[in-house]
Write a protein that holds these residues in place. Structure first.
Motif, PDB file in Angstrom:
ATOM      1  N   GLY A 109      43.590   5.422  63.149  1.00 22.05           N
ATOM      2  CA  GLY A 109      42.753   4.350  62.503  1.00 22.05           C
ATOM      3  C   GLY A 109      43.699   2.918  62.223  1.00 22.05           C
ATOM      4  O   GLY A 109      44.687   3.142  61.577  1.00 22.05           O
ATOM      5  N   PHE A 110      43.031   1.760  62.671  1.00 25.37           N
ATOM      6  CA  PHE A 110      43.696   0.740  62.515  1.00 25.37           C
ATOM      7  C   PHE A 110      44.835   0.425  62.982  1.00 25.37           C
ATOM      8  O   PHE A 110      45.536  -0.724  62.979  1.00 25.37           O
ATOM      9  CB  PHE A 110      43.992   0.451  60.938  1.00 25.37           C
ATOM     10  CG  PHE A 110      42.641   0.271  59.886  1.00 25.37           C
ATOM     11  CD1 PHE A 110      41.860  -0.478  60.311  1.00 25.37           C
ATOM     12  CD2 PHE A 110      42.620   1.054  58.832  1.00 25.37           C
ATOM     13  CE1 PHE A 110      40.462  -0.540  59.658  1.00 25.37           C
ATOM     14  CE2 PHE A 110      41.519   0.917  58.241  1.00 25.37           C
ATOM     15  CZ  PHE A 110      40.461   0.092  58.205  1.00 25.37           C
ATOM     16  N   GLN A 111      45.191   1.323  64.171  1.00 25.16           N
ATOM     17  CA  GLN A 111      46.372   1.180  65.050  1.00 25.16           C
ATOM     18  C   GLN A 111      45.821   1.192  66.473  1.00 25.16           C
ATOM     19  O   GLN A 111      46.629   1.090  67.503  1.00 25.16           O
ATOM     20  CB  GLN A 111      47.362   2.325  64.868  1.00 25.16           C
ATOM     21  CG  GLN A 111      47.775   2.602  63.639  1.00 25.16           C
ATOM     22  CD  GLN A 111      48.647   3.541  63.431  1.00 25.16           C
ATOM     23  OE1 GLN A 111      49.232   4.123  64.169  1.00 25.16           O
ATOM     24  NE2 GLN A 111      48.747   4.404  62.179  1.00 25.16           N
TER      25      GLN A 111
ATOM     26  N   ALA B 210      38.762  -6.804  60.820  1.00 23.58           N
ATOM     27  CA  ALA B 210      39.309  -5.333  60.372  1.00 23.58           C
ATOM     28  C   ALA B 210      40.558  -4.923  60.988  1.00 23.58           C
ATOM     29  O   ALA B 210      40.574  -3.694  61.396  1.00 23.58           O
ATOM     30  CB  ALA B 210      38.292  -4.431  60.041  1.00 23.58           C
ATOM     31  N   HIS B 211      41.384  -5.684  61.582  1.00 20.83           N
ATOM     32  CA  HIS B 211      42.786  -5.209  62.124  1.00 20.83           C
ATOM     33  C   HIS B 211      42.445  -5.263  63.588  1.00 20.83           C
ATOM     34  O   HIS B 211      42.977  -5.903  64.504  1.00 20.83           O
ATOM     35  CB  HIS B 211      43.447  -3.990  61.486  1.00 20.83           C
ATOM     36  CG  HIS B 211      43.668  -4.109  60.090  1.00 20.83           C
ATOM     37  ND1 HIS B 211      44.887  -4.796  59.553  1.00 20.83           N
ATOM     38  CD2 HIS B 211      43.206  -3.559  59.159  1.00 20.83           C
ATOM     39  CE1 HIS B 211      44.574  -4.784  58.552  1.00 20.83           C
ATOM     40  NE2 HIS B 211      43.927  -3.958  57.882  1.00 20.83           N
TER      41      HIS B 211
ATOM     42  N   GLN C  69      34.073  -0.236  66.188  1.00 21.75           N
ATOM     43  CA  GLN C  69      34.723  -0.129  64.972  1.00 21.75           C
ATOM     44  C   GLN C  69      36.103   0.809  64.919  1.00 21.75           C
ATOM     45  O   GLN C  69      35.855   1.827  65.547  1.00 21.75           O
ATOM     46  CB  GLN C  69      33.557   0.399  64.173  1.00 21.75           C
ATOM     47  CG  GLN C  69      34.290   0.865  62.490  1.00 21.75           C
ATOM     48  CD  GLN C  69      33.565   1.802  61.801  1.00 21.75           C
ATOM     49  OE1 GLN C  69      32.256   2.046  61.746  1.00 21.75           O
ATOM     50  NE2 GLN C  69      34.442   2.779  61.590  1.00 21.75           N
ATOM     51  N   PRO C  70      37.046   0.345  64.253  1.00 22.90           N
ATOM     52  CA  PRO C  70      38.209   1.273  64.119  1.00 22.90           C
ATOM     53  C   PRO C  70      37.959   2.358  62.940  1.00 22.90           C
ATOM     54  O   PRO C  70      37.210   2.151  62.198  1.00 22.90           O
ATOM     55  CB  PRO C  70      39.483   0.068  63.695  1.00 22.90           C
ATOM     56  CG  PRO C  70      38.613  -0.955  63.017  1.00 22.90           C
ATOM     57  CD  PRO C  70      37.223  -1.022  63.609  1.00 22.90           C
ATOM     58  N   ALA C  71      39.097   3.172  62.853  1.00 20.49           N
ATOM     59  CA  ALA C  71      39.255   3.868  61.762  1.00 20.49           C
ATOM     60  C   ALA C  71      38.169   4.647  61.042  1.00 20.49           C
ATOM     61  O   ALA C  71      38.070   4.793  60.029  1.00 20.49           O
ATOM     62  CB  ALA C  71      39.757   3.037  60.480  1.00 20.49           C
ATOM     63  N   GLU C  72      37.235   5.374  61.951  1.00 17.29           N
ATOM     64  CA  GLU C  72      36.091   6.022  61.352  1.00 17.29           C
ATOM     65  C   GLU C  72      36.573   7.119  60.772  1.00 17.29           C
ATOM     66  O   GLU C  72      36.078   7.620  59.695  1.00 17.29           O
ATOM     67  CB  GLU C  72      34.952   6.403  62.456  1.00 17.29           C
ATOM     68  CG  GLU C  72      33.636   7.216  61.932  1.00 17.29           C
ATOM     69  CD  GLU C  72      34.122   8.671  61.526  1.00 17.29           C
ATOM     70  OE1 GLU C  72      33.522   9.025  60.493  1.00 17.29           O
ATOM     71  OE2 GLU C  72      34.803   9.191  62.570  1.00 17.29           O
ATOM     72  N   GLU C  73      37.465   7.879  61.366  1.00 17.44           N
ATOM     73  CA  GLU C  73      37.996   9.222  60.841  1.00 17.44           C
ATOM     74  C   GLU C  73      38.689   9.142  59.717  1.00 17.44           C
ATOM     75  O   GLU C  73      38.662  10.077  58.639  1.00 17.44           O
ATOM     76  CB  GLU C  73      39.089   9.916  61.932  1.00 17.44           C
ATOM     77  CG  GLU C  73      38.594  10.128  63.191  1.00 17.44           C
ATOM     78  CD  GLU C  73      37.365  11.284  63.295  1.00 17.44           C
ATOM     79  OE1 GLU C  73      37.530  12.099  62.055  1.00 17.44           O
ATOM     80  OE2 GLU C  73      36.669  11.609  64.171  1.00 17.44           O
ATOM     81  N   SER C  74      39.332   8.144  59.405  1.00 18.96           N
ATOM     82  CA  SER C  74      39.877   7.661  58.178  1.00 18.96           C
ATOM     83  C   SER C  74      40.922   6.574  58.343  1.00 18.96           C
ATOM     84  O   SER C  74      41.580   6.382  59.143  1.00 18.96           O
ATOM     85  CB  SER C  74      40.821   9.094  57.510  1.00 18.96           C
ATOM     86  OG  SER C  74      41.331   8.877  56.168  1.00 18.96           O
ATOM     87  N   PRO C  75      41.015   5.831  57.114  1.00 24.57           N
ATOM     88  CA  PRO C  75      40.230   5.735  56.073  1.00 24.57           C
ATOM     89  C   PRO C  75      38.843   4.909  55.812  1.00 24.57           C
ATOM     90  O   PRO C  75      38.334   4.808  54.875  1.00 24.57           O
ATOM     91  CB  PRO C  75      41.415   4.736  55.103  1.00 24.57           C
ATOM     92  CG  PRO C  75      41.758   3.655  55.974  1.00 24.57           C
ATOM     93  CD  PRO C  75      41.942   4.459  57.197  1.00 24.57           C
TER      94      PRO C  75
ATOM     95  N   LYS D 114      33.471  -0.207  56.355  1.00 25.59           N
ATOM     96  CA  LYS D 114      33.147  -1.280  55.330  1.00 25.59           C
ATOM     97  C   LYS D 114      33.963  -2.529  55.429  1.00 25.59           C
ATOM     98  O   LYS D 114      33.413  -3.888  54.994  1.00 25.59           O
ATOM     99  CB  LYS D 114      33.641  -0.505  54.027  1.00 25.59           C
ATOM    100  CG  LYS D 114      33.158  -1.229  52.533  1.00 25.59           C
ATOM    101  CD  LYS D 114      33.280  -0.280  51.699  1.00 25.59           C
ATOM    102  CE  LYS D 114      32.899  -0.886  50.180  1.00 25.59           C
ATOM    103  NZ  LYS D 114      33.007   0.210  48.972  1.00 25.59           N
ATOM    104  N   PRO D 115      35.361  -2.659  55.772  1.00 25.28           N
ATOM    105  CA  PRO D 115      35.956  -3.891  55.995  1.00 25.28           C
ATOM    106  C   PRO D 115      35.434  -4.658  57.071  1.00 25.28           C
ATOM    107  O   PRO D 115      35.570  -5.830  56.956  1.00 25.28           O
ATOM    108  CB  PRO D 115      37.219  -3.478  56.487  1.00 25.28           C
ATOM    109  CG  PRO D 115      37.113  -1.895  56.659  1.00 25.28           C
ATOM    110  CD  PRO D 115      36.427  -1.465  55.804  1.00 25.28           C
TER     111      PRO D 115
END
Length: 434
Positions: free
Chosen positions: A41-43, A67-68, A175-181, A185-186
């Motif tokens: 996520g976010f990477q 969101a990154h 969308q990034p980062a569904e698994e966490s965090p 939302k961002p």
């Protein structure tokens, strides 16, 4: 008991239009490339670069770096000429109700439908021995997000080539980062549902709990809210032969774990499903030493939004009460991760209508397909009406039925074309009917 589900080997692919069936080799190629390069996520830089490259090739307008690593593509339909649109506007004006000021209501703007796909992977070492195995050590697409991304790309390509078939606008959200965090939302805070404003949103999850050739869709709660807590029990350590000189944090923690189960059993209405799971419990260093501290981590899940805030309060009441009775103290950290996934009735009806066109009915439609798993698609559904649904992807005959988050997870890639067909028909039906 004989299964009522269709046999994956007998799935009728004639329900998928030829133009989308011809995309199947590319869908598989994209999915496998993404599978080889999973990112947390976010990477998701390589994933975002690949998606953006394809959108550029197809001359699809899009924004990157949201969101990154998120991307939003915008495709404007041109399926109605100006004369047709003007005629529809005239009809709406003729039927409009005067406002308080005596003026007729303004003509509605063309509708905007959003499609959401998550792009991140999981910190899991893949055990599959396949040509497209993950090349990133300790990271794997073990939940099907590589398939979601490929389906969204296929949908974008098809819609760009067939803009005459719809008259509104489609936003495709990668969308990034569904698994966490959580990237939903961002992305919302960054304005992905604005300019133009989104009227409705849909999304799918490839689902190995259902066989290929099925769609799980329902109005109302589909997936659960998830809340988390960490708790450290602070006792008084000592020798195992002298328990009277100690406050045994292990005994206190054991009592708390048992008592937490009474929340669902005795405090929640039996009509409402909920679950409290203590997944981690760590204490002690040696068998004859009474542990000074014990640490536990847990999740709480429920469907009913009215339960928000209840578990937080009840969990602390139980922990505080037991600690007081044993002479221990505690440190509690409690937070909400995702709200429940609540589908809008009308959009769920739209998805079910489309599903009936894509899969064989009635056995191909699974209306009662709730799961206590959580999804941050829920944040989008809190902002605009929408529907999240499951697309069956398991095929035991091909050894493609391992559960999500398993190191040998994989799915029948035939579902990729079915996913594109579902999205395309939803776009056409929603933007033509509205």
């Amino acid at each position: 008991m004989v299964s009522t589900f269709p046999n994956p080997s007998s799935v009728d692919l004639s329900r998928i239009r030829l133009a989308i069936r011809s995309l199947q080799p590319q869908l598989v190629e994209w999915r496998r490339r993404l599978h080889q390069q999973p990112e947390l996520g976010f990477q998701e830089k390589l994933t975002a670069e690949f998606v953006s490259q394809k959108l550029q090739e197809w001359e699809i307008e899009h924004q990157t770096g949201i969101a990154h690593t998120g991307i939003v593509a915008t495709i404007k339909g041109k399926g109605q000429d100006s004369e047709t649109i003007q005629n529809r506007s005239t009809e709406r004006l003729a039927l409009s109700v005067p406002s308080a000021s005596g003026r007729e209501a303004e003509v509605q703007n063309p509708k905007v439908l959003a499609i959401r796909a998550d792009i991140d992977a999981l910190p899991i070492q893949e055990l599959n021995e396949v040509p497209y195995k993950s090349q990133h050590d300790g990271v794997m697409h073990a939940c099907g997000h590589d398939g979601h991304t490929a389906i969204a790309l296929g949908t974008a390509y098809y819609l760009q080539q067939h803009r005459q078939d719809f008259s509104g606008t489609v936003k495709i959200i990668f969308q990034p980062a569904e698994e966490s965090p959580g990237g939903a939302k961002p992305m919302i805070e960054a304005g992905v549902l604005k300019n133009p404003d989104v009227d409705a949103i849909i999304g799918l999850h490839l689902w190995n709990n259902l066989p290929l050739g099925t769609v799980g869709v329902r109005a109302g709660a589909l997936m659960a809210a998830v809340e988390c807590f960490n708790c450290t029990i602070l006792g008084k350590g000592g020798h195992g032969a002298l328990p009277h000189q100690t406050v045994d944090s292990v005994v206190v923690a054991a009592q708390i774990v048992n008592a937490l189960q009474t929340i669902v059993a005795r405090n929640v209405n039996p009509i409402d499903s909920a679950v409290v799971t203590v997944g981690e419990l760590h204490a002690g260093t040696k068998r004859n030493v009474i542990a000074d501290t014990a640490r536990m981590s847990a999740t709480v899940r429920y469907f009913n939004p009215s339960l928000k805030g209840f578990f937080n309060q009840r969990v602390e009441q139980i922990i505080a009460g037991i600690c007081q009775s044993y002479g221990a103290s505690y440190d509690l950290e409690y937070w909400s991760l995702y709200p429940p996934v609540i589908n809008d009735i009308k959009i769920a009806e739209l998805v079910q209508t489309v599903a009936e066109e894509v899969v064989e009915t009635p056995m191909g439609i699974v209306p009662e397909c709730q799961t206590m798993a959580a999804e941050d698609m829920s944040f989008f559904l809190q902002e605009v009406p929408g529907c999240y649904f499951f697309l069956g992807s398991a095929n035991p005959e091909k050894d493609l039925a391992y559960p999500h988050h398993h190191p040998r997870f994989d799915f029948d890639e035939t579902a990729l074309g079915m996913g594109v067909e579902m999205f395309v028909r939803c776009v056409e039906n929603y933007l033509i009917l509205n």
